[in-house]
Motif scaffolding. Structure first.
Motif, PDB file in Angstrom:
ATOM      1  N   ILE A  59       0.838  -1.205   0.000  1.00  0.00           N
ATOM      2  CA  ILE A  59       0.000   0.000   0.000  1.00  0.00           C
ATOM      3  C   ILE A  59       0.873   1.255   0.000  1.00  0.00           C
ATOM      4  O   ILE A  59       0.616   2.208  -0.750  1.00  0.00           O
ATOM      5  N   VAL A  60       1.912   1.257   0.825  1.00  0.00           N
ATOM      6  CA  VAL A  60       2.827   2.408   0.868  1.00  0.00           C
ATOM      7  C   VAL A  60       3.454   2.634  -0.504  1.00  0.00           C
ATOM      8  O   VAL A  60       3.576   3.783  -0.967  1.00  0.00           O
ATOM      9  N   THR A  61       3.876   1.553  -1.158  1.00  0.00           N
ATOM     10  CA  THR A  61       4.530   1.681  -2.458  1.00  0.00           C
ATOM     11  C   THR A  61       3.599   2.295  -3.494  1.00  0.00           C
ATOM     12  O   THR A  61       3.998   3.202  -4.245  1.00  0.00           O
ATOM     13  N   VAL A  62       2.361   1.809  -3.556  1.00  0.00           N
ATOM     14  CA  VAL A  62       1.407   2.338  -4.543  1.00  0.00           C
ATOM     15  C   VAL A  62       1.171   3.830  -4.312  1.00  0.00           C
ATOM     16  O   VAL A  62       1.190   4.636  -5.254  1.00  0.00           O
ATOM     17  N   ILE A  63       0.961   4.220  -3.058  1.00  0.00           N
ATOM     18  CA  ILE A  63       0.741   5.643  -2.750  1.00  0.00           C
ATOM     19  C   ILE A  63       1.991   6.451  -3.028  1.00  0.00           C
ATOM     20  O   ILE A  63       1.928   7.571  -3.575  1.00  0.00           O
ATOM     21  N   ALA A  64       3.162   5.910  -2.681  1.00  0.00           N
ATOM     22  CA  ALA A  64       4.425   6.636  -2.862  1.00  0.00           C
ATOM     23  C   ALA A  64       4.743   6.855  -4.336  1.00  0.00           C
ATOM     24  O   ALA A  64       5.316   7.885  -4.708  1.00  0.00           O
ATOM     25  N   ILE A  65       4.379   5.913  -5.189  1.00  0.00           N
ATOM     26  CA  ILE A  65       4.614   6.110  -6.622  1.00  0.00           C
ATOM     27  C   ILE A  65       3.776   7.272  -7.132  1.00  0.00           C
ATOM     28  O   ILE A  65       4.210   8.039  -8.003  1.00  0.00           O
ATOM     29  N   GLY A  66       2.582   7.443  -6.570  1.00  0.00           N
ATOM     30  CA  GLY A  66       1.791   8.631  -6.910  1.00  0.00           C
ATOM     31  C   GLY A  66       2.505   9.913  -6.517  1.00  0.00           C
ATOM     32  O   GLY A  66       2.515  10.893  -7.269  1.00  0.00           O
ATOM     33  N   VAL A  67       3.118   9.915  -5.327  1.00  0.00           N
ATOM     34  CA  VAL A  67       3.910  11.076  -4.909  1.00  0.00           C
ATOM     35  C   VAL A  67       5.066  11.297  -5.877  1.00  0.00           C
ATOM     36  O   VAL A  67       5.367  12.432  -6.266  1.00  0.00           O
ATOM     37  N   SER A  68       5.730  10.211  -6.287  1.00  0.00           N
ATOM     38  CA  SER A  68       6.857  10.316  -7.221  1.00  0.00           C
ATOM     39  C   SER A  68       6.427  10.942  -8.546  1.00  0.00           C
ATOM     40  O   SER A  68       7.164  11.743  -9.130  1.00  0.00           O
ATOM     41  N   VAL A  69       5.248  10.567  -9.019  1.00  0.00           N
ATOM     42  CA  VAL A  69       4.753  11.139 -10.277  1.00  0.00           C
ATOM     43  C   VAL A  69       4.559  12.645 -10.136  1.00  0.00           C
ATOM     44  O   VAL A  69       4.898  13.417 -11.043  1.00  0.00           O
ATOM     45  N   SER A  70       4.039  13.084  -8.993  1.00  0.00           N
ATOM     46  CA  SER A  70       3.882  14.530  -8.790  1.00  0.00           C
ATOM     47  C   SER A  70       5.242  15.221  -8.717  1.00  0.00           C
ATOM     48  O   SER A  70       5.390  16.368  -9.149  1.00  0.00           O
ATOM     49  N   LEU A  71       6.248  14.523  -8.198  1.00  0.00           N
ATOM     50  CA  LEU A  71       7.588  15.101  -8.108  1.00  0.00           C
ATOM     51  C   LEU A  71       8.252  15.248  -9.470  1.00  0.00           C
ATOM     52  O   LEU A  71       9.104  16.127  -9.660  1.00  0.00           O
ATOM     53  N   THR A  72       7.871  14.416 -10.435  1.00  0.00           N
ATOM     54  CA  THR A  72       8.498  14.493 -11.753  1.00  0.00           C
ATOM     55  C   THR A  72       8.252  15.832 -12.429  1.00  0.00           C
ATOM     56  O   THR A  72       9.076  16.292 -13.221  1.00  0.00           O
ATOM     57  N   VAL A  73       7.136  16.471 -12.140  1.00  0.00           N
ATOM     58  CA  VAL A  73       6.832  17.759 -12.765  1.00  0.00           C
ATOM     59  C   VAL A  73       7.190  18.925 -11.846  1.00  0.00           C
ATOM     60  O   VAL A  73       6.733  20.051 -12.045  1.00  0.00           O
ATOM     61  N   GLY A  74       8.003  18.642 -10.833  1.00  0.00           N
ATOM     62  CA  GLY A  74       8.409  19.685  -9.903  1.00  0.00           C
ATOM     63  C   GLY A  74       7.369  19.998  -8.859  1.00  0.00           C
ATOM     64  O   GLY A  74       7.451  21.031  -8.190  1.00  0.00           O
ATOM     65  N   GLY A  75       6.369  19.135  -8.694  1.00  0.00           N
ATOM     66  CA  GLY A  75       5.324  19.350  -7.700  1.00  0.00           C
ATOM     67  C   GLY A  75       5.552  18.526  -6.458  1.00  0.00           C
ATOM     68  O   GLY A  75       6.616  17.948  -6.247  1.00  0.00           O
ATOM     69  N   PHE A  76       4.527  18.455  -5.635  1.00  0.00           N
ATOM     70  CA  PHE A  76       4.615  17.683  -4.392  1.00  0.00           C
ATOM     71  C   PHE A  76       3.200  17.541  -3.841  1.00  0.00           C
ATOM     72  O   PHE A  76       2.572  18.531  -3.494  1.00  0.00           O
ATOM     73  N   ASP A  77       2.699  16.307  -3.790  1.00  0.00           N
ATOM     74  CA  ASP A  77       1.322  16.080  -3.366  1.00  0.00           C
ATOM     75  C   ASP A  77       1.282  15.560  -1.938  1.00  0.00           C
ATOM     76  O   ASP A  77       1.640  14.412  -1.669  1.00  0.00           O
ATOM     77  N   LEU A  78       0.850  16.411  -1.026  1.00  0.00           N
ATOM     78  CA  LEU A  78       0.716  16.031   0.377  1.00  0.00           C
ATOM     79  C   LEU A  78      -0.679  15.503   0.707  1.00  0.00           C
ATOM     80  O   LEU A  78      -0.922  15.113   1.844  1.00  0.00           O
ATOM     81  N   SER A  79      -1.563  15.490  -0.263  1.00  0.00           N
ATOM     82  CA  SER A  79      -2.950  15.091   0.009  1.00  0.00           C
ATOM     83  C   SER A  79      -3.196  13.606  -0.202  1.00  0.00           C
ATOM     84  O   SER A  79      -4.329  13.144  -0.061  1.00  0.00           O
TER      85      SER A  79
END
Length: 331
Positions: A59-79
């Protein structure tokens, strides 16, 4: 001049060592922890325990990959943690309150979770609020929505509804299987593989990296930066929703703010992923390695009977040490 050449040749091996550590420090950390815990606890390397670790990090990995995708565009998703909580509440309620089938409940939940991504994109892309501040605000909004929707309590089979009636819906057996081994592990590996291939081998992935590296240069080169940022937050919310669904399947109910506890581990795993193979950028395989580090460390400390109130201290020190080995630059 001879002294300078001698000093340069003497420092070369050290530079190679630090270069190797910067690329593979995290992998070495995983190997070292497995060896240490394997020696300290005779049951750590038991196949059932290894399976338990894989299940715990899925579960952590699936959610963390979503965070990684947001980081690729210079963003950061805390939600993402709150989005997982919302998905947890939604999918269980669709079964218990409304009698939905497995496929319909999952698709509807994922679709509603993607609205969180659109909300984040509105704040960030349209209103130009900084990513961290915007998603911090949406964290509280979505958390409040999830708690309000579930009436501030758990959602379970045979629960008493606020109206006084008894909930008659049941959770399908097929849905319960999603959170069990080996299905949940296959889902984790599938998401990791698709994300890694999508980011590293496709034109869209390279464009997202370009936006994260220099958004203005990417815009001037003709890349539609706004669209890719919107897409990144949609994917992050989609994967957070999937993580919440897997959590619901695993525990068989909806708990208050159940996804909130996954936020910091997901963020840590995503940032650890930067260092894998010296990539210096977010990537799915590195995120998986980061999640493995957290899972092995947590499991090993439990098996050694370390008090729960001391675990965060040890976890923080180990992560700091591993990151120091990875990011320290020899000069």
């Amino acid at each position: 001049m001879n002294k300078a050449l001698s000093a340069s040749s003497a420092s070369a091996p050290r530079q190679q060592i630090f270069s190797f550590l910067s690329k593979w420090g995290m992998v070495l950390t995983v190997i070292a922890m497995i060896a240490i815990f394997g020696i300290a606890s005779e049951n750590f390397l038991d196949p059932f325990n290894i399976i338990n670790i894989l299940r715990s990090i899925a579960i952590v990995t699936v959610i963390a990959i979503g965070v990684s995708v947001s980081l690729t565009v210079g963003g950061f998703d805390l939600s993402v943690g709150s989005t997982a909580s919302l998905a947890n509440a939604l999918v269980i309620s669709l079964f218990v309150w409304h009698g939905f089938g497995t496929t319909a409940a999952i698709l509807l939940t994922l679709g509603l979770c993607m609205l969180v991504g659109l909300f984040n994109a509105l704040l960030i892309v349209v209103l130009r609020i900084p990513d961290m501040l915007a998603t911090l605000g949406s964290l509280f909004v979505i958390q409040g929505v999830a708690m309000t929707y579930s009436y501030g309590g758990s959602i379970t089979e045979n629960m008493v509804l606020p109206s006084g009636d008894m909930a008659e819906g049941t959770i399908p057996a097929a849905f319960g299987a999603l959170g069990q081994v080996p299905t949940i592990v296959f889902i984790m590996l599938g998401v990791t593989l698709v994300a890694q291939l999508g980011l590293s081998l496709t034109t869209h992935g390279r464009r997202m990296y370009a936006i994260g590296g220099n958004p203005e240069a990417a815009r001037l080169s003709g890349i539609r930066t706004r669209r890719y940022k919107v897409a990144a937050y949609l994917i992050a919310s989609l994967l957070a929703g999937l993580g919440g669904i897997l959590l619901a399947s695993r525990i068989g109910s909806s708990q208050v703010n159940a996804g909130g506890s996954y936020l910091m581990d997901a963020v840590a795993a995503a940032w650890i992923g930067f260092s894998l193979a010296g990539s210096g950028k977010p990537n799915a395989l590195g995120t998986l390695v980061g999640a493995v580090i957290l899972g092995v460390l947590q499991n090993g400390l439990v098996m050694l009977s370390v008090p729960y109130y001391a675990m965060d201290i040890i976890k923080g020190l180990v992560l700091a040490g591993a990151l120091a080995v990875t990011y320290f630059q020899w000069r």
